[in-house]
Design a protein around this motif. Structure first.
Motif, PDB file in Angstrom:
ATOM      1  N   SER A   6       0.838  -1.211   0.000  1.00 11.29           N
ATOM      2  CA  SER A   6       0.000   0.000   0.000  1.00 11.29           C
ATOM      3  C   SER A   6       0.871   1.258   0.000  1.00 11.29           C
ATOM      4  O   SER A   6       0.572   2.222  -0.712  1.00 11.29           O
ATOM      5  N   ALA A   7       1.933   1.246   0.770  1.00 15.50           N
ATOM      6  CA  ALA A   7       2.835   2.403   0.814  1.00 15.50           C
ATOM      7  C   ALA A   7       3.531   2.603  -0.526  1.00 15.50           C
ATOM      8  O   ALA A   7       3.666   3.738  -1.001  1.00 15.50           O
ATOM      9  N   THR A   8       3.959   1.522  -1.151  1.00 17.31           N
ATOM     10  CA  THR A   8       4.594   1.615  -2.468  1.00 17.31           C
ATOM     11  C   THR A   8       3.626   2.188  -3.487  1.00 17.31           C
ATOM     12  O   THR A   8       3.979   3.077  -4.267  1.00 17.31           O
ATOM     13  N   ALA A   9       2.393   1.693  -3.493  1.00 12.46           N
ATOM     14  CA  ALA A   9       1.381   2.197  -4.428  1.00 12.46           C
ATOM     15  C   ALA A   9       1.135   3.688  -4.206  1.00 12.46           C
ATOM     16  O   ALA A   9       1.002   4.454  -5.164  1.00 12.46           O
ATOM     17  N   ALA A  10       1.102   4.119  -2.943  1.00 14.06           N
ATOM     18  CA  ALA A  10       0.899   5.545  -2.647  1.00 14.06           C
ATOM     19  C   ALA A  10       2.055   6.384  -3.173  1.00 14.06           C
ATOM     20  O   ALA A  10       1.847   7.490  -3.695  1.00 14.06           O
ATOM     21  N   VAL A  34       1.703   3.452 -17.417  1.00 13.90           N
ATOM     22  CA  VAL A  34       2.243   3.112 -16.094  1.00 13.90           C
ATOM     23  C   VAL A  34       2.733   4.394 -15.430  1.00 13.90           C
ATOM     24  O   VAL A  34       2.868   5.431 -16.071  1.00 13.90           O
ATOM     25  N   ARG A  35       3.016   4.302 -14.140  1.00  9.69           N
ATOM     26  CA  ARG A  35       3.635   5.400 -13.398  1.00  9.69           C
ATOM     27  C   ARG A  35       5.061   4.992 -13.096  1.00  9.69           C
ATOM     28  O   ARG A  35       5.317   3.856 -12.689  1.00  9.69           O
ATOM     29  N   VAL A  36       6.003   5.892 -13.301  1.00  8.37           N
ATOM     30  CA  VAL A  36       7.416   5.588 -13.082  1.00  8.37           C
ATOM     31  C   VAL A  36       8.080   6.681 -12.269  1.00  8.37           C
ATOM     32  O   VAL A  36       7.597   7.806 -12.201  1.00  8.37           O
ATOM     33  N   MET A  37       9.199   6.319 -11.667  1.00  8.95           N
ATOM     34  CA  MET A  37      10.087   7.291 -11.025  1.00  8.95           C
ATOM     35  C   MET A  37      11.360   7.302 -11.862  1.00  8.95           C
ATOM     36  O   MET A  37      12.015   6.264 -11.998  1.00  8.95           O
ATOM     37  N   LEU A  38      11.668   8.448 -12.422  1.00 11.94           N
ATOM     38  CA  LEU A  38      12.848   8.612 -13.266  1.00 11.94           C
ATOM     39  C   LEU A  38      13.947   9.248 -12.432  1.00 11.94           C
ATOM     40  O   LEU A  38      13.750  10.304 -11.830  1.00 11.94           O
ATOM     41  N   ARG A  39      15.103   8.592 -12.374  1.00 10.64           N
ATOM     42  CA  ARG A  39      16.241   9.115 -11.620  1.00 10.64           C
ATOM     43  C   ARG A  39      17.432   9.228 -12.559  1.00 10.64           C
ATOM     44  O   ARG A  39      17.579   8.450 -13.475  1.00 10.64           O
ATOM     45  N   ARG A  40      18.283  10.198 -12.321  1.00 10.98           N
ATOM     46  CA  ARG A  40      19.489  10.416 -13.121  1.00 10.98           C
ATOM     47  C   ARG A  40      20.704  10.587 -12.216  1.00 10.98           C
ATOM     48  O   ARG A  40      21.329  11.637 -12.191  1.00 10.98           O
ATOM     49  N   PRO A  41      21.076   9.525 -11.482  1.00  9.58           N
ATOM     50  CA  PRO A  41      22.232   9.638 -10.588  1.00  9.58           C
ATOM     51  C   PRO A  41      23.546   9.566 -11.369  1.00  9.58           C
ATOM     52  O   PRO A  41      23.601   9.033 -12.475  1.00  9.58           O
ATOM     53  N   ASP A  42      24.600  10.102 -10.778  1.00 10.22           N
ATOM     54  CA  ASP A  42      25.930   9.925 -11.347  1.00 10.22           C
ATOM     55  C   ASP A  42      26.373   8.481 -11.077  1.00 10.22           C
ATOM     56  O   ASP A  42      26.136   7.945 -10.002  1.00 10.22           O
ATOM     57  N   ALA A  43      27.010   7.879 -12.068  1.00  8.55           N
ATOM     58  CA  ALA A  43      27.566   6.537 -11.907  1.00  8.55           C
ATOM     59  C   ALA A  43      29.084   6.663 -11.805  1.00  8.55           C
ATOM     60  O   ALA A  43      29.703   7.379 -12.592  1.00  8.55           O
ATOM     61  N   VAL A  61       9.617   1.203 -11.571  1.00  7.19           N
ATOM     62  CA  VAL A  61       8.206   0.997 -11.898  1.00  7.19           C
ATOM     63  C   VAL A  61       7.650  -0.060 -10.947  1.00  7.19           C
ATOM     64  O   VAL A  61       8.349  -1.005 -10.582  1.00  7.19           O
ATOM     65  N   GLU A  62       6.423   0.122 -10.547  1.00  4.07           N
ATOM     66  CA  GLU A  62       5.805  -0.782  -9.585  1.00  4.07           C
ATOM     67  C   GLU A  62       5.573  -2.152 -10.220  1.00  4.07           C
ATOM     68  O   GLU A  62       5.045  -2.259 -11.330  1.00  4.07           O
ATOM     69  N   CYS A  63       5.978  -3.209  -9.532  1.00  7.27           N
ATOM     70  CA  CYS A  63       5.803  -4.574 -10.043  1.00  7.27           C
ATOM     71  C   CYS A  63       4.324  -4.906 -10.266  1.00  7.27           C
ATOM     72  O   CYS A  63       3.984  -5.617 -11.212  1.00  7.27           O
TER      73      CYS A  63
END
Length: 104
Positions: A6-10, A34-43, A61-63
């Motif tokens: 539930s927390a992940t979905a929220a 779908v809903r996604v979180m886009l991140r651009r960290p330095d590698a 992306v949520e499983c």
């Protein structure tokens, strides 16, 4: 549904953290919203005595929204297409897919 699910979905519903995307299996499958979180960290990579910092793109992306995710799948986010590189992995609770991607 567990408290963690539930927390992940929220989190994925939160407009400050996640955004709308279109996923296509293999880059050419039927489009799916779908809903996604886009991140651009330095590698950080090491080679010999050198240390190199490069840009990277990570997509979460949520499983529950996406049963399977594989290399070659694409996400269209805000008009930009990203292709999944390498094998995606799931978090310890199997709630979130994490994939390295590249802009196509």
């Amino acid at each position: 549904m567990s408290a963690f699910a539930s927390a992940t979905a929220a989190l994925f519903r939160d407009p400050n953290l996640a955004q709308d995307a279109v996923w296509r299996s293999g880059g050419a499958g039927a489009p799916m919203a779908v809903r996604v979180m886009l991140r651009r960290p330095d590698a950080v990579s090491g080679f010999g005595e050198g240390r190199f910092v490069t840009d990277s793109v990570m997509i979460d992306v949520e499983c529950a929204a996406l049963g399977a995710l594989a290399p070659g799948d694409t996400f269209e986010i805000a008009g930009v297409i990203y292709e999944v590189r390498g094998e995606p992995v799931r978090d310890a609770l199997r709630h979130v897919w994490k994939a390295e991607a590249r802009e196509v």
